[in-house]
Design a protein around this motif. Structure first.
Motif, PDB file in Angstrom:
ATOM      1  N   UNK A  43       3.282  -1.406   0.945  1.00 35.62           N
ATOM      2  CA  UNK A  43       3.985  -0.431   0.102  1.00 35.62           C
ATOM      3  C   UNK A  43       4.173  -0.949  -1.306  1.00 35.62           C
ATOM      4  N   UNK A  44       4.690  -2.157  -1.466  1.00 35.72           N
ATOM      5  CA  UNK A  44       4.927  -2.698  -2.803  1.00 35.72           C
ATOM      6  C   UNK A  44       3.618  -2.952  -3.551  1.00 35.72           C
ATOM      7  N   UNK A  45       2.602  -3.379  -2.820  1.00 32.03           N
ATOM      8  CA  UNK A  45       1.295  -3.594  -3.451  1.00 32.03           C
ATOM      9  C   UNK A  45       0.764  -2.279  -4.023  1.00 32.03           C
ATOM     10  N   UNK A  46       0.807  -1.231  -3.217  1.00 35.08           N
ATOM     11  CA  UNK A  46       0.322   0.083  -3.671  1.00 35.08           C
ATOM     12  C   UNK A  46       1.130   0.577  -4.867  1.00 35.08           C
ATOM     13  N   UNK A  47       2.431   0.394  -4.832  1.00 32.88           N
ATOM     14  CA  UNK A  47       3.285   0.849  -5.921  1.00 32.88           C
ATOM     15  C   UNK A  47       3.010   0.073  -7.205  1.00 32.88           C
ATOM     16  N   UNK A  48       3.013  -1.240  -7.118  1.00 36.45           N
ATOM     17  CA  UNK A  48       2.824  -2.074  -8.311  1.00 36.45           C
ATOM     18  C   UNK A  48       1.452  -1.860  -8.934  1.00 36.45           C
ATOM     19  N   UNK A  49       0.436  -1.804  -8.116  1.00 36.28           N
ATOM     20  CA  UNK A  49      -0.911  -1.669  -8.662  1.00 36.28           C
ATOM     21  C   UNK A  49      -1.219  -0.241  -9.079  1.00 36.28           C
ATOM     22  N   UNK A  50      -0.447   0.711  -8.620  1.00 35.51           N
ATOM     23  CA  UNK A  50      -0.549   2.081  -9.152  1.00 35.51           C
ATOM     24  C   UNK A  50      -0.038   2.098 -10.591  1.00 35.51           C
ATOM     25  N   UNK A  51       1.025   1.372 -10.851  1.00 30.41           N
ATOM     26  CA  UNK A  51       1.558   1.273 -12.206  1.00 30.41           C
ATOM     27  C   UNK A  51       0.527   0.607 -13.115  1.00 30.41           C
ATOM     28  N   UNK A  52      -0.084  -0.464 -12.643  1.00 25.52           N
ATOM     29  CA  UNK A  52      -1.112  -1.161 -13.436  1.00 25.52           C
ATOM     30  C   UNK A  52      -2.262  -0.200 -13.723  1.00 25.52           C
TER      31      UNK A  52
END
Length: 151
Positions: free
Chosen positions: A138-147
């Protein structure tokens, strides 16, 4: 005011994220997603943000799991989950097994899933691996969506 908030985030970003992520994985009505987005957007390392948020959220879930191991009377005394959410989580476990733990990040039922895992005395090793993977994803998807969206 906004300047001091920005400085506070910059100075204590990872510590704030860890604490907020920890609290968000208990039954307290907190969310850590906005801070994850803010930190990544402000230039914090996406991987470090993901790892800190995952660690905090995972350890908070371990706390809730532990309270579940202690039994319903402890849960009702300290966390007071609704009987409906407990029953729903128990049905999910009975239907899908331990892989339900991959969804402990889902708002509303995730914390109750960790409680039920403790109540059902699921092995901590299985609990740990599945909960960590779900929260990391979940956090990976969220953070890399922002990137991705900010480029």
């Amino acid at each position: 005011m906004l300047e001091s908030l920005s400085a506070f985030i910059a100075d204590y970003g990872y510590l704030n994220l860890f604490i907020l992520s920890f609290l968000a994985s208990t039954v307290l009505p907190f969310g850590s997603e906005a801070l994850v987005v803010a930190l990544v957007y402000r230039g914090f390392s996406p991987l470090a943000v993901v790892l800190v948020a995952t660690a905090g959220n995972f350890l908070g879930s371990c706390t809730t799991y532990y309270l579940g191991l202690k039994g319903r009377h402890v849960l009702e005394r300290y966390l007071s989950p609704s009987p409906e959410k407990l029953e729903k989580s128990e049905r999910l476990f009975n239907r899908y097994g331990i892989y339900t733990l991959l969804f402990t990040w889902v708002p509303g039922i995730g914390d109750v899933i960790t409680m039920v895992a403790g109540l059902m005395q699921l092995p901590f090793r299985s609990f740990s691996v599945l909960v960590f993977l779900g929260k990391f994803g979940r956090y990976f998807a969220l953070a890399y969506s922002v990137v991705f969206l900010s480029n």
